[in-house]
Write an enzyme that holds these catalytic residues in place. Structure first.
Site, PDB file in Angstrom:
ATOM      1  N   ASP A 456       0.857  -1.184   0.000  1.00 48.38           N
ATOM      2  CA  ASP A 456       0.000   0.000   0.000  1.00 48.38           C
ATOM      3  C   ASP A 456       0.892   1.233   0.000  1.00 48.38           C
ATOM      4  O   ASP A 456       1.587   1.515   0.978  1.00 48.38           O
ATOM      5  CB  ASP A 456      -0.901  -0.019   1.239  1.00 48.38           C
ATOM      6  CG  ASP A 456      -1.941   1.085   1.249  1.00 48.38           C
ATOM      7  OD1 ASP A 456      -1.755   2.095   0.532  1.00 48.38           O
ATOM      8  OD2 ASP A 456      -2.936   0.950   1.991  1.00 48.38           O
ATOM      9  N   HIS A 457       0.865   1.978  -1.092  1.00 50.58           N
ATOM     10  CA  HIS A 457       1.775   3.118  -1.241  1.00 50.58           C
ATOM     11  C   HIS A 457       1.401   4.300  -0.355  1.00 50.58           C
ATOM     12  O   HIS A 457       2.160   5.263  -0.231  1.00 50.58           O
ATOM     13  CB  HIS A 457       1.819   3.564  -2.708  1.00 50.58           C
ATOM     14  CG  HIS A 457       3.167   4.061  -3.140  1.00 50.58           C
ATOM     15  ND1 HIS A 457       4.057   4.657  -2.280  1.00 50.58           N
ATOM     16  CD2 HIS A 457       3.779   4.051  -4.343  1.00 50.58           C
ATOM     17  CE1 HIS A 457       5.149   5.006  -2.922  1.00 50.58           C
ATOM     18  NE2 HIS A 457       5.015   4.637  -4.194  1.00 50.58           N
TER      19      HIS A 457
END
Length: 485
Positions: A456-457
């Protein structure tokens, strides 16, 4: 006839709304005891056995195997003995099951897997007929009402009280539905004071709210007077739904098969769609020479503490991930959208994606980082064996913080895995192949695999993700480096 009790389908997970009855384990006329499994139900997360909260004789099975039933719907009627329910009411207390909690030994040596749901040990009291529906009930009166006519038409109106176990109130949705059904007669009797609540399921209520339609002014066209989407759309003058505007499906071709999407597959599909379009995914890849790990595996498997335990490459990948997560704790976190906070977890609940006949499930090993290599091997073996048998307990399906998906067992090199909802990282482990590799300045055949890390950036930036993946790869390439972690 003695006192009849109806057992309603409880919420066996975290807010589940329905379950499919896979098979009945009892038949009409059978004598059952408290905690004896009644039926096997497949929910959106796992298949579980529902234990009986009553002791008595089965008088009716209200649904057949294969039926999908809403939470709060009666599924079985049990004669618990005592005075007739239509008598003076003296049998109310006699209808209560024996003391005990679900989870103890059940007949046949089995253990009931429905956690936190069981008979209450306090004195039974019938609910007052003027009881109001709780504000947080979560179900309309029709939400849990089956349109199939019950096999026993004379079953009395019976409700059960939710049980608190370990500080958790269970059966909340079933209790809310029961309160709604029981309060209905009193609302009808008090028509001059309060209008009866219209029968409509939650999606229809939301549609009515969005379109500004007053449900109390409608007459339902569904079975039993239930208000349907079409009733609401007609009252609002809205166009037909998208489904209604679609052309009729083409005639089935030879050999075509249609498989209903429900249970585990339905939940997985919804979860993957939500994850893919909620968390911004980034995937990085790494090719690793794991020849040393393969040689270490043979030596480890020969040690006495690993006797009878499968020592697989997945075990070393899991251990490498746990060591790397201890070095980069931010990877073991989740995004709290409501609070706009990042939650960094204090322990790694390691999920292992497992393919089962019912679909993909991801049970997890709680606090896997505290386990030794031998303990981790045993936990992984038990987890996957239970999942493939369809017997994973609901508590093993929740609370995961990181996941490994072993696509290598299918001969696949790698892929771009989708995050398990609520997690920030998932590692895909590919097949180990003998390939030409430059080793000590010469091209030699080596054991090589590929890793793919999706993250998850919002939480993990490129640098952190790269360092974490590089550490996992380094531990697999040279397991001795674990001494430096």
């Amino acid at each position: 006839m003695g006192t009849l009790k109806q057992f309603r389908l409880p919420d066996v997970g975290e807010g589940l709304t329905e379950g499919e009855i896979l098979q009945w384990l009892v038949a009409v006329g059978d004598t059952v005891t408290v905690n004896q499994p009644l039926c096997e139900v497949e929910t959106a997360k796992a298949a579980v056995e529902l234990p009986s909260p009553y002791a008595g004789t089965v008088t009716a099975l209200l649904h057949e195997a294969g039926d999908t039933v809403d939470v709060g719907t009666p599924i079985i009627t049990i004669d618990v003995g005592g005075p007739d329910a239509a008598g003076d009411g003296a049998g109310d207390g006699a209808a209560e099951p024996a003391a005990g909690l679900i989870g103890g030994a059940a007949p046949g040596g089995r253990t009931a897997v429905l956690v936190g749901y069981g008979p209450r040990t306090t004195e039974a009291r019938r609910r007052p007929r003027r009881a109001a529906v709780p504000a947080d009930a979560g179900h309309s009166p029709a939400a849990g009402v089956s349109q199939r006519p019950p096999l026993l038409a004379t079953a009395p109106d019976v409700t059960t009280k939710p049980v608190r176990h370990g500080g958790l109130e269970v059966g909340r949705q079933a209790e809310a539905h029961a309160a709604s059904v029981e309060a209905a007669p009193s609302r009808a009797a008090e028509a001059g004071r309060r209008r009866p609540r219209p029968l409509a399921k939650p999606p229809v209520r939301k549609l009515a709210k969005d379109l500004g339609v007053d449900l109390t002014a409608l007459t339902g066209s569904g079975d039993g007077g239930v208000i349907t989407r079409a009733d609401v759309q007609q009252a609002a003058g809205a166009p037909a739904s998208v489904t209604e505007l679609r052309p009729a499906p083409a005639a089935a071709t030879a050999g075509e098969q249609r498989i209903p999407v429900k249970g585990v597959r339905k939940h997985t599909a919804a979860a993957m769609v939500a994850s893919a379009f909620t968390a911004p995914h980034v995937t990085e890849f790494l090719t690793v020479d794991v020849t040393r790990m393969v040689k270490l595996r043979s030596r480890i498997a020969a040690r006495p503490e690993f006797a009878g335990v499968k020592v697989s490459p997945l075990l070393f990948v899991a251990k490498a991930l746990l060591l790397a997560a201890a070095r980069h704790p931010m990877v073991n976190s989740s995004w709290d959208e409501a609070a706009q906070e990042i939650v960094v977890h204090g322990q790694v609940n390691l999920g292992i994606a497992a393919a089962t006949p019912r679909g993909l499930v991801v049970p997890n090993v709680k606090d896997a980082g505290r386990l030794s290599l031998a303990e981790l091997a045993g936990a992984l073996a038990q987890l996957t064996e239970t999942a493939r048998a369809g017997r994973t307990a609901p508590e093993d399906m929740t609370g995961g913080t990181m996941t490994i998906t072993n696509v290598g067992v299918f001969g696949v090199d790698t892929g771009t895995p989708i995050l398990n909802p609520g997690e920030s990282a998932i590692l895909a482990f590919g097949a180990i192949r003998e390939m030409p590799w430059v080793h000590k300045g010469k091209v030699r055949p080596r054991q090589v695999t590929q890793l793919a890390l999706s993250f998850d950036h919002r939480i993990i930036d490129g640098e952190l993700g790269s360092r974490f993946l590089a550490d996992v790869g380094a531990l697999l390439a040279d397991p001795g480096t674990a001494l430096a972690f």
